[in-house]
Design an enzyme around this catalytic site. Structure first.
Site, PDB file in Angstrom:
ATOM      1  N   HIS A   1      35.339  48.306  43.665  1.00 20.09           N
ATOM      2  CA  HIS A   1      36.024  48.079  45.373  1.00 20.09           C
ATOM      3  C   HIS A   1      34.876  48.069  46.856  1.00 20.09           C
ATOM      4  O   HIS A   1      33.248  48.579  45.923  1.00 20.09           O
ATOM      5  CB  HIS A   1      36.899  49.035  45.853  1.00 20.09           C
ATOM      6  CG  HIS A   1      37.378  47.966  47.220  1.00 20.09           C
ATOM      7  ND1 HIS A   1      38.884  46.886  47.207  1.00 20.09           N
ATOM      8  CD2 HIS A   1      37.852  48.227  48.517  1.00 20.09           C
ATOM      9  CE1 HIS A   1      38.970  47.085  48.129  1.00 20.09           C
ATOM     10  NE2 HIS A   1      38.269  47.499  49.217  1.00 20.09           N
TER      11      HIS A   1
ATOM     12  N   ASP B   1      43.353  50.510  45.423  1.00 20.33           N
ATOM     13  CA  ASP B   1      42.472  51.188  45.966  1.00 20.33           C
ATOM     14  C   ASP B   1      43.068  52.658  46.418  1.00 20.33           C
ATOM     15  O   ASP B   1      42.425  52.922  46.419  1.00 20.33           O
ATOM     16  CB  ASP B   1      42.188  50.609  46.474  1.00 20.33           C
ATOM     17  CG  ASP B   1      41.837  48.949  46.561  1.00 20.33           C
ATOM     18  OD1 ASP B   1      40.997  48.664  45.165  1.00 20.33           O
ATOM     19  OD2 ASP B   1      41.814  48.165  47.277  1.00 20.33           O
TER      20      ASP B   1
ATOM     21  N   ASN C   1      38.074  50.178  37.919  1.00 17.60           N
ATOM     22  CA  ASN C   1      38.314  49.166  39.230  1.00 17.60           C
ATOM     23  C   ASN C   1      36.673  48.914  40.250  1.00 17.60           C
ATOM     24  O   ASN C   1      36.912  49.956  39.820  1.00 17.60           O
ATOM     25  CB  ASN C   1      39.247  48.543  39.847  1.00 17.60           C
ATOM     26  CG  ASN C   1      39.330  47.361  40.735  1.00 17.60           C
ATOM     27  OD1 ASN C   1      39.524  46.479  40.061  1.00 17.60           O
ATOM     28  ND2 ASN C   1      40.231  47.871  41.905  1.00 17.60           N
TER      29      ASN C   1
ATOM     30  N   LEU D   1      48.879  44.429  39.310  1.00 17.43           N
ATOM     31  CA  LEU D   1      49.569  44.255  38.316  1.00 17.43           C
ATOM     32  C   LEU D   1      50.581  45.724  37.974  1.00 17.43           C
ATOM     33  O   LEU D   1      50.365  46.714  38.765  1.00 17.43           O
ATOM     34  CB  LEU D   1      48.625  44.946  36.389  1.00 17.43           C
ATOM     35  CG  LEU D   1      47.800  43.776  35.829  1.00 17.43           C
ATOM     36  CD1 LEU D   1      46.714  43.667  35.056  1.00 17.43           C
ATOM     37  CD2 LEU D   1      48.451  41.566  35.762  1.00 17.43           C
TER      38      LEU D   1
END
Length: 187
Positions: free
Chosen positions: A104, A140, A102, A88
């Site tokens: 990962h 990230d 998030n 996004l």
């Protein structure tokens, strides 16, 4: 705290979140996927904001604005990405500064990006893991909230390693989200 989960795939993280009784107010998916059925099975509000393209003509700015507007309209306070396949743009970070989490499948900053598990195997590292971090415009690269290591076994393939990471990831992500909710803020 009103939580939205953004998902694109099988919904295994979403399912674990729902089973853990996290206060999920809305699930947003960017394509028809198994996560829709998971949301329905748990009686969660679901919004399909479908991507119009997966090619070079994809309008990331417009798509991000649609997602952001829907989250704001639902009075969402915290966003958890759970295998969401769309990167996004700026408007969501403006609308939810420091409130997008998030997970990962690596020990960031090592192996950022979509192929983290394969990259860890290719580099021959003995340990990888998962990271829960605050999502930022740079993929990230946001502040790390939690990490947990997973040992790489000699016989591991991308699939077997990724599955073991997912087992750790589901627990770590849920515990981290719950801590954020309990505190009432991210950092």
């Amino acid at each position: 705290m009103r939580l939205a989960v953004l998902a694109s795939g099988t919904g295994t993280i979403l399912d674990a979140m729902a089973h853990s009784k996290l206060p999920i107010s809305l699930v947003v998916v960017d394509r028809p996927c198994k996560a829709e059925k998971i949301a329905a099975n748990h009686g969660l509000a679901l919004e399909l904001i479908e991507r119009s393209s997966f090619g070079n003509d994809f309008n990331r700015v417009s798509y991000t604005q649609q997602v952001t507007e829907r989250l704001l309209a639902a009075e969402i306070e915290l966003v958890a990405m759970a295998g969401f396949g769309t990167i996004l743009g700026q408007s969501i970070h403006d609308g939810f500064t420091g409130r997008i989490l998030n997970t990962h499948p690596s020990l960031l900053p090592a192996f950022p990006g979509w192929h983290a598990v394969q990259d860890a195997l290719n580099h021959g590292v003995k340990v990888t893991g998962c990271t829960v971090h605050i999502a930022t415009l740079e993929v990230d690269a946001g502040p790390i909230l939690a990490q947990q290591a997973v040992t790489i076994e000699p016989e591991d393939t991308v699939d077997t390693l990724h599955e073991r990471i997912k087992m750790v990831e589901r627990d770590l992500y849920i515990r981290t989200i719950q801590k954020v909710i309990d505190r009432g803020y991210v950092l």
